[in-house]
Design a protein around this motif. Structure first.
Motif, PDB file in Angstrom:
ATOM      1  N   VAL A   1      -2.000  -1.892  -7.209  1.00  0.00           N
ATOM      2  CA  VAL A   1      -2.298  -0.791  -8.123  1.00  0.00           C
ATOM      3  C   VAL A   1      -3.080  -1.284  -9.333  1.00  0.00           C
ATOM      4  CG1 VAL A   1      -1.289   1.010  -9.591  1.00  0.00           C
ATOM      5  CG2 VAL A   1      -0.246   0.462  -7.382  1.00  0.00           C
ATOM      6  N   SER A   2      -4.183  -0.619  -9.642  1.00  0.00           N
ATOM      7  CA  SER A   2      -4.983  -0.839 -10.846  1.00  0.00           C
ATOM      8  C   SER A   2      -5.506  -2.275 -10.916  1.00  0.00           C
ATOM      9  CB  SER A   2      -4.174  -0.469 -12.093  1.00  0.00           C
ATOM     10  OG  SER A   2      -4.998  -0.475 -13.245  1.00  0.00           O
TER      11      SER A   2
ATOM     12  N   SER B   1      -8.389   2.961 -12.526  1.00  0.00           N
ATOM     13  CA  SER B   1      -7.519   4.094 -12.198  1.00  0.00           C
ATOM     14  C   SER B   1      -7.176   4.155 -10.724  1.00  0.00           C
ATOM     15  CB  SER B   1      -8.191   5.405 -12.615  1.00  0.00           C
ATOM     16  OG  SER B   1      -9.393   5.602 -11.870  1.00  0.00           O
TER      17      SER B   1
ATOM     18  N   TRP C   1      -3.691   5.338 -11.281  1.00  0.00           N
ATOM     19  CA  TRP C   1      -3.182   4.805 -12.550  1.00  0.00           C
ATOM     20  C   TRP C   1      -3.925   5.477 -13.713  1.00  0.00           C
ATOM     21  CZ3 TRP C   1       0.972   2.589 -14.191  1.00  0.00           C
ATOM     22  CH2 TRP C   1       1.002   1.928 -15.431  1.00  0.00           C
TER      23      TRP C   1
ATOM     24  N   PRO D   1      -0.237  -2.145 -15.427  1.00  0.00           N
ATOM     25  CA  PRO D   1       0.883  -1.648 -14.628  1.00  0.00           C
ATOM     26  C   PRO D   1       1.920  -2.724 -14.304  1.00  0.00           C
ATOM     27  CG  PRO D   1      -0.963  -2.102 -13.185  1.00  0.00           C
ATOM     28  CD  PRO D   1      -1.436  -2.381 -14.601  1.00  0.00           C
TER      29      PRO D   1
ATOM     30  N   THR E   1       5.946  -0.788 -13.570  1.00  0.00           N
ATOM     31  CA  THR E   1       5.912   0.112 -12.425  1.00  0.00           C
ATOM     32  C   THR E   1       6.884  -0.359 -11.361  1.00  0.00           C
ATOM     33  OG1 THR E   1       3.553   0.436 -12.871  1.00  0.00           O
ATOM     34  CG2 THR E   1       4.389   1.255 -10.777  1.00  0.00           C
TER      35      THR E   1
ATOM     36  N   TRP F   1       6.653   4.694 -13.467  1.00  0.00           N
ATOM     37  CA  TRP F   1       6.142   3.792 -14.487  1.00  0.00           C
ATOM     38  C   TRP F   1       6.776   4.121 -15.824  1.00  0.00           C
ATOM     39  CZ3 TRP F   1       1.903   6.767 -12.200  1.00  0.00           C
ATOM     40  CH2 TRP F   1       1.542   7.889 -12.942  1.00  0.00           C
TER      41      TRP F   1
END
Length: 454
Positions: A276-277, A289, A308, A315, A319, A333
């Motif tokens: 993620v991210s 994002s 994101w 993150p 998260t 998150w």
């Protein structure tokens, strides 16, 4: 002659009875009853129990014993945190930091309240040293451990638990002396399958030295890692997978994008590993994002936009993943300060015919958490309430900073902001948070956290 024969028969029968007694878990009790007794002994005494006999050592070192503890509702919940050692002496309270070969051993039982010790002062660490802190939620005990070799553990290493095998992995990070990324893997075995205590050992090193990367457990014994940065601070696209049972790494296809400071997520029963991210080499600090997921079955990466929403917040550590049911997963998150107000409802992101992403609610942080990016981990709380087996998700949140005796703290004694654990919901639908007393030597900011049940 007849009397001699009778005596021999009686002796043989007595020997057979003795042998049968020796084979029983507890002489004179059926094994089913003995097992019910043994699984109720707190984990801190398990190393002592393993010294009683080979049968007990084999039993208590086997994962099935801990599965039985889980079924009986007698398991203990641990949160493991990568924290810096206290850097300076407290002018009013001197604390000696000790290392345990066996965390939570009854002979190494540390403290639930900060105890003054005058024997020796804690030295200043330069460069900073890190260790693994373990908080036993069930018995409210804080402890610390570290591999026996070298000085502490790598800075900023990733902490990852494999609940089914009772193992905890520390991966990557920086060498505390050279500040270079390392490929190291340390494994802590809580079940202690080869001896009477928990064992640290070195696992096979990652193929690529990296730090600030995404990682997560997929299945019962595999770990995926991706992204992060190298020794030149270049963001990485490379990824690999580790089989803990065979102690082997295998390279995966590169991600579509470079991702430094990305967060890894997986869900139980799902074959996808998410990164993620993160950000690229030329855009440090500008968090993407989007996210990517690798499907173990297809062997391919796919990119998803709009995952994101915070371009200036990492993150990592904030998260966590929750499996609601077989077909519904949640990603949570936790951000403090102004970031918490930026979360806005957005349109549903349809990833595929079976996957969609949607913001479904907001969870306020505990009042004592004032930092921008707290560290959070989730665990399945298992226990017995009213004779019924209970299993529900709970959240552990911890930050750094603040000061002793803050009026927002429930106990008024913690150094820093302490930690909190969720405990169901209030009447207005908000999460109830229970404050955890945190001794001064465990008040440092946790750079990585994971949890397991033993």
């Amino acid at each position: 002659m007849e009397e001699t024969k009778t005596s021999i028969i009686k002796l043989q029968k007595a020997l057979e009875d003795d042998q049968k007694q020796l084979q029983q878990l507890i002489p004179g009790l059926p094994d089913e009853i003995s097992m019910e007794c043994l699984v109720r002994v707190p984990y801190q005494f398990h190393s002592n129990m393993k010294s009683v006999c080979h049968t007990w050592q084999h039993l208590i070192s086997h994962p099935s014993f801990y599965q039985q503890r889980l079924k009986s509702g007698t398991s203990e919940h641990l949160v493991c945190l990568v924290q810096p050692l206290p850097p300076i002496n407290d002018s009013t309270t001197t604390t000696t930091t000790e290392y345990d070969d066996n965390p939570l051993d009854s002979n190494n039982n540390k403290t639930t309240k900060n105890e003054d010790k005058q024997e020796q002062q804690q030295p200043i660490h330069s460069p900073p040293q890190y260790a693994l802190s373990i908080y036993n939620i069930t018995h409210n005990i804080w402890q610390r451990t570290s591999p026996t070799e070298g000085s502490g553990i790598p800075m900023f290493c990733q902490c990852l638990a494999l609940p089914s095998s009772g193992k905890l992995l520390l991966l990557g990070g920086w060498d505390p002396t050279t500040l270079e990324p390392v490929p190291h893997v340390f494994i802590l075995d809580f079940f202690g399958t080869t001896g009477a205590t928990c064992n640290w050992r070195r696992g096979a090193s990652m193929s690529v030295p990296r730090s600030f990367f995404a990682c997560a457990v997929i299945g019962s014994s595999k770990v995926c890692v991706a992204g992060g940065h190298d020794s030149q601070k270049n963001a990485l696209r490379s990824a690999e997978i580790y089989d803990v049972e065979t102690d082997q790494w295998k390279m995966l296809p590169d991600m579509i994008e470079e991702r430094d400071e990305c967060q890894g997520l997986t869900w139980e029963g799902d074959s996808k590993f998410w990164a993620v991210s993160g950000y690229g080499t030329e855009s440090q600090g500008q968090f993407r994002s989007d996210a990517e997921f690798y499907d173990l079955y297809s062997g391919c990466w796919s990119k998803v936009d709009g995952v994101w929403p915070f371009s200036s917040a990492s993150p990592r550590g904030t998260t966590t993943a929750v499996c609601v049911n077989r077909d519904k997963h949640q990603r949570l998150w936790f951000l403090g300060g102004d970031q918490q107000q930026q979360q806005q409802s957005r349109e549903v992101v349809q990833v595929s015919d079976t996957i969609r992403l949607e913001i479904v609610g907001s969870i306020p942080l505990p009042n004592c958490i004032t930092g921008t990016n707290p560290c959070v981990t989730t665990f399945n709380y298992v226990g017995q309430e009213g004779g019924n087996h209970k299993n529900k998700h709970r959240l552990f949140v911890m930050s750094g900073g603040g000061g002793r005796g803050s009026s927002t703290l429930a106990c008024g004694e913690c150094d820093g902001e302490g930690a909190s654990i969720s405990d169901g919901y209030s009447n207005d639908g908000t999460i109830k948070w229970n404050h955890i007393h945190t001794p001064v030597e465990f008040s440092g900011f946790p750079y990585s956290a994971s949890s397991l049940i033993i």
